[in-house]
Write a protein that holds these residues in place. Structure first.
Motif, PDB file in Angstrom:
ATOM      1  N   ASP A 119       5.341  12.029  -1.176  1.00 31.13           N
ATOM      2  CA  ASP A 119       4.406  10.964  -1.327  1.00 31.13           C
ATOM      3  C   ASP A 119       3.450  11.367  -2.742  1.00 31.13           C
ATOM      4  OD1 ASP A 119       1.974   9.854  -1.251  1.00 31.13           O
ATOM      5  OD2 ASP A 119       1.378  10.603   0.735  1.00 31.13           O
TER       6      ASP A 119
ATOM      7  N   GLU B 212      -2.556   8.169   8.654  1.00 31.38           N
ATOM      8  CA  GLU B 212      -1.657   6.955   8.859  1.00 31.38           C
ATOM      9  C   GLU B 212      -1.696   6.472  10.295  1.00 31.38           C
ATOM     10  OE1 GLU B 212       1.518   7.262   5.962  1.00 31.38           O
ATOM     11  OE2 GLU B 212       0.327   7.806   4.448  1.00 31.38           O
TER      12      GLU B 212
ATOM     13  N   ALA C 195       1.295   9.437  -4.282  1.00 32.48           N
ATOM     14  CA  ALA C 195       0.270   8.654  -4.596  1.00 32.48           C
ATOM     15  C   ALA C 195      -0.371   9.159  -6.195  1.00 32.48           C
ATOM     16  CB  ALA C 195      -0.817   8.872  -3.389  1.00 32.48           C
ATOM     17  N   ARG C 196      -0.696  10.423  -6.589  1.00 34.12           N
ATOM     18  CA  ARG C 196      -0.899  10.637  -7.586  1.00 34.12           C
ATOM     19  C   ARG C 196      -0.097  11.380  -8.310  1.00 34.12           C
ATOM     20  NH1 ARG C 196      -5.302  11.114  -3.959  1.00 34.12           N
ATOM     21  NH2 ARG C 196      -6.915   9.664  -4.228  1.00 34.12           N
TER      22      ARG C 196
ATOM     23  N   LEU D 170      -6.103  14.830  -0.511  1.00 37.46           N
ATOM     24  CA  LEU D 170      -7.332  13.979  -1.224  1.00 37.46           C
ATOM     25  C   LEU D 170      -8.424  14.438  -1.568  1.00 37.46           C
ATOM     26  CD1 LEU D 170      -7.495  10.691   0.671  1.00 37.46           C
ATOM     27  CD2 LEU D 170      -6.512  12.930   1.585  1.00 37.46           C
TER      28      LEU D 170
ATOM     29  N   ASN E  28       4.746   4.817   2.402  1.00 39.72           N
ATOM     30  CA  ASN E  28       5.124   6.156   3.236  1.00 39.72           C
ATOM     31  C   ASN E  28       5.745   5.962   4.473  1.00 39.72           C
ATOM     32  OD1 ASN E  28       4.096   8.049   1.183  1.00 39.72           O
ATOM     33  ND2 ASN E  28       2.201   8.186   2.581  1.00 39.72           N
TER      34      ASN E  28
ATOM     35  N   CYS F 262       1.219   5.407  -5.908  1.00 35.97           N
ATOM     36  CA  CYS F 262       0.229   4.248  -5.805  1.00 35.97           C
ATOM     37  C   CYS F 262      -0.177   3.659  -7.167  1.00 35.97           C
ATOM     38  CB  CYS F 262      -1.157   5.107  -5.389  1.00 35.97           C
ATOM     39  SG  CYS F 262      -0.796   5.342  -3.491  1.00 35.97           S
TER      40      CYS F 262
ATOM     41  N   GLN G 195       7.092   7.851  -3.551  1.00 39.73           N
ATOM     42  CA  GLN G 195       6.167   6.541  -3.722  1.00 39.73           C
ATOM     43  C   GLN G 195       4.957   7.059  -4.573  1.00 39.73           C
ATOM     44  OE1 GLN G 195       2.934   5.297  -2.528  1.00 39.73           O
ATOM     45  NE2 GLN G 195       1.982   7.080  -1.646  1.00 39.73           N
TER      46      GLN G 195
ATOM     47  N   GLU H 144       3.794  16.512  -0.791  1.00 38.98           N
ATOM     48  CA  GLU H 144       2.708  15.463  -1.452  1.00 38.98           C
ATOM     49  C   GLU H 144       2.421  16.445  -2.850  1.00 38.98           C
ATOM     50  OE1 GLU H 144      -0.198  14.077   1.473  1.00 38.98           O
ATOM     51  OE2 GLU H 144      -1.556  14.700   0.025  1.00 38.98           O
TER      52      GLU H 144
ATOM     53  N   SER I 241       0.792  -1.098   0.106  1.00 41.12           N
ATOM     54  CA  SER I 241      -0.065   0.034   0.299  1.00 41.12           C
ATOM     55  C   SER I 241       0.853   1.153  -0.048  1.00 41.12           C
ATOM     56  CB  SER I 241      -0.837  -0.070   1.275  1.00 41.12           C
ATOM     57  OG  SER I 241      -0.016   0.103   2.576  1.00 41.12           O
ATOM     58  N   GLY I 242       0.234   2.543  -0.287  1.00 43.34           N
ATOM     59  CA  GLY I 242       1.021   3.762  -0.264  1.00 43.34           C
ATOM     60  C   GLY I 242       1.279   3.987   1.073  1.00 43.34           C
ATOM     61  N   THR I 243       0.435   3.665   2.235  1.00 46.23           N
ATOM     62  CA  THR I 243       0.847   3.999   3.534  1.00 46.23           C
ATOM     63  C   THR I 243       2.061   3.200   3.972  1.00 46.23           C
ATOM     64  OG1 THR I 243      -1.675   4.103   3.967  1.00 46.23           O
ATOM     65  CG2 THR I 243      -0.232   3.740   5.830  1.00 46.23           C
TER      66      THR I 243
ATOM     67  N   THR J 187      -2.955   2.077  -7.135  1.00 49.19           N
ATOM     68  CA  THR J 187      -4.258   2.020  -7.107  1.00 49.19           C
ATOM     69  C   THR J 187      -5.318   3.085  -7.233  1.00 49.19           C
ATOM     70  OG1 THR J 187      -3.860   2.595  -4.695  1.00 49.19           O
ATOM     71  CG2 THR J 187      -4.036   0.194  -5.510  1.00 49.19           C
ATOM     72  N   LYS J 188      -4.757   4.333  -7.892  1.00 52.47           N
ATOM     73  CA  LYS J 188      -5.442   5.503  -8.025  1.00 52.47           C
ATOM     74  C   LYS J 188      -5.707   5.820  -9.563  1.00 52.47           C
ATOM     75  CE  LYS J 188      -4.892   6.279  -3.397  1.00 52.47           C
ATOM     76  NZ  LYS J 188      -3.886   6.987  -2.652  1.00 52.47           N
TER      77      LYS J 188
HETATM   78  C1  LIG Z   1      -4.197   6.869  -1.175  1.00 53.28           C
HETATM   79  C2  LIG Z   1      -3.102   7.916  -0.333  1.00 53.28           C
HETATM   80  C3  LIG Z   1      -2.099   7.100   0.122  1.00 53.28           C
HETATM   81  C4  LIG Z   1      -2.136   5.889   0.874  1.00 53.28           C
HETATM   82  O1  LIG Z   1      -2.362   4.730  -0.015  1.00 53.28           O
HETATM   83  P1  LIG Z   1      -2.872   3.440   0.438  1.00 53.28           P
HETATM   84  O2  LIG Z   1      -2.509   2.692  -0.516  1.00 53.28           O
HETATM   85  O3  LIG Z   1      -4.336   3.641   0.523  1.00 53.28           O
HETATM   86  O4  LIG Z   1      -2.483   3.046   1.775  1.00 53.28           O
HETATM   87  C5  LIG Z   1      -0.986   8.198   0.579  1.00 53.28           C
HETATM   88  N1  LIG Z   1      -0.896   9.280   0.388  1.00 53.28           N
HETATM   89  C6  LIG Z   1      -1.790   9.833  -0.445  1.00 53.28           C
HETATM   90  C7  LIG Z   1      -1.687  11.290  -0.862  1.00 53.28           C
HETATM   91  C8  LIG Z   1      -2.895   9.266  -1.099  1.00 53.28           C
HETATM   92  O5  LIG Z   1      -3.941   9.651  -1.276  1.00 53.28           O
END
Ligand SMILES: *Cc1c(COP(=O)(O)O)cnc(C)c1O
Length: 343
Positions: free
Chosen positions: A171, A91, A173-174, A143, A65, A199, A197, A138, A60-62, A201-202
């Motif tokens: 971070d 987190e 994620a996006r 989010l 991180n 993700c 990192q 970030e 996971s992203g968490t 999944t986004k």
């Molecule tokens: C979704 C997200 C995460 C964490 O990702 P998970 O896979 O849900 O643990 C971390 N940082 C940001 C900015 C996110 O949007």
């Protein structure tokens, strides 16, 4: 009722047929022994795409991180981060519980970090003060906002961090939403940070997984920490296989999500009883309030849900809609006309 239009988050996507097929066909092995060829391929592809030395797949992203902060700080240090950042808010106090560091949040206005606040937050090491160990950024930011900050702004922070010899973690994620909005290659964003990192999944629409990237030395340390947390995985190629499709086929279509969000924003702006949280949709996230007398988020969400439209509540009157690879232009039009009718 026809199709469910799920606008709560870009994490709700289901793997497409090509991803499901890739999972079935993936070459697998024991990744803790370094023998899963699909994981290796994904880690190498991500590293070369983002211009980093090495990469590590996490669940996971968490987890990515938290591993990053554990690897980049020492107990008793301070970490500077945005007040609304995921790392600080969502987190489960991992910074305190896992890294034993203290968070020092700074204000961020629509994705733009306040440089003076960052500089003021960097601690000189003294008898009563903790050393600043890390700056966490970030991008896109927050989010519920999806704000983007520019390469110039990143360089400005980099220059400041270098002056005080503090490393930077991103971070991302996006990250691909940010790169798409800026019209730059994502590696240019990563060039300004020590580790990042992303993700899967986004925006990329994969079922699970994140990639942590940095120097070879950092990733070796991160791999060790991942194992300590129980995050070492065996035949993780089943995660990496859809990840490869995410990185090779899903990045170029993210602009479509942004166009859909822009259309949503414009349409919602024209509905009486709706107040937009921001002037425009910076990326794929649209936040707004219902201000019509007698209405709140719960009531509007319930009405929309009866029509198959799912929206996330983020305050008593506040909601957000997030576009993703399973939201079409027609879904946006249908959502807007339903909102018109309901209000
Ligand atoms: C979704 C997200 C995460 C964490 O990702 P998970 O896979 O849900 O643990 C971390 N940082 C940001 C900015 C996110 O949007």
């Amino acid at each position: 009722m026809d199709k469910k239009i799920d606008l709560r988050s870009d994490t709700v996507t289901l793997p497409n047929e090509e991803m499901r097929e890739a999972i079935r066909a993936a070459a697998l092995g024991d990744d803790i022994l370094g023998e899963d060829p699909t994981v290796k391929e994904l880690e190498q592809l991500a590293a070369s795409l983002l211009g980093m030395e090495d990469a590590l797949l996490t669940i996971s992203g968490t987890m990515a991180n938290q591993i990053a902060v554990m690897a980049m700080t020492q107990r008793g240090q301070e970490v500077i981060l945005g007040r609304d950042s995921h790392l600080y808010n969502l987190e489960v106090a991992g910074l305190a519980a896992l890294s034993q560091v203290q968070a020092r949040p700074v204000p961020v206005h629509q994705g733009v970090y306040d440089i003076e606040s960052i500089e003021a937050a960097i601690q000189p090491h003294g008898v009563q003060t903790a050393r600043t160990g890390l700056i966490c950024l970030e991008n896109t930011y927050n989010l519920n906002e999806g704000a983007v900050f520019t390469l110039e702004h990143m360089r400005e922070i980099r220059e400041l961090a270098d002056r005080y010899q503090v490393p930077i973690y991103l971070d991302g994620a996006r990250l691909f939403n940010a790169a798409t909005a800026l019209g730059v290659h994502p590696s240019l964003i990563c060039r300004e940070v020590d580790a990042v990192q992303i993700c899967l999944t986004k925006g990329l629409g994969c079922p699970l997984g994140s990639l942590l990237l940095g120097s070879r030395e950092f990733i070796a340390e991160a791999r060790n920490i991942r194992q300590r947390l129980g995050g070492g995985m065996r035949q993780a190629g089943i995660i990496a296989a859809p990840g490869l499709i995410g990185l090779t086929k899903m990045i170029d279509r993210i602009g479509e999500d942004h166009r859909n969000a822009t259309r949503l924003h414009a349409g919602l702006s024209g509905i009486a009883g709706i107040r937009m949280a921001f002037e425009k949709a910076a990326t794929n996230i649209v936040s707004f309030e219902v201000v019509k007398a007698g209405w709140d988020a719960d009531r509007l969400i319930a009405k929309l849900q009866r029509r198959g439209i799912w929206v996330k509540k983020i305050g008593a009157r506040k909601m957000r809609m997030v576009t993703h690879c399973q939201i079409s232009f027609e879904d946006v039009e249908h959502t807007l006309s339903s909102m018109q009718q309901i209000l």
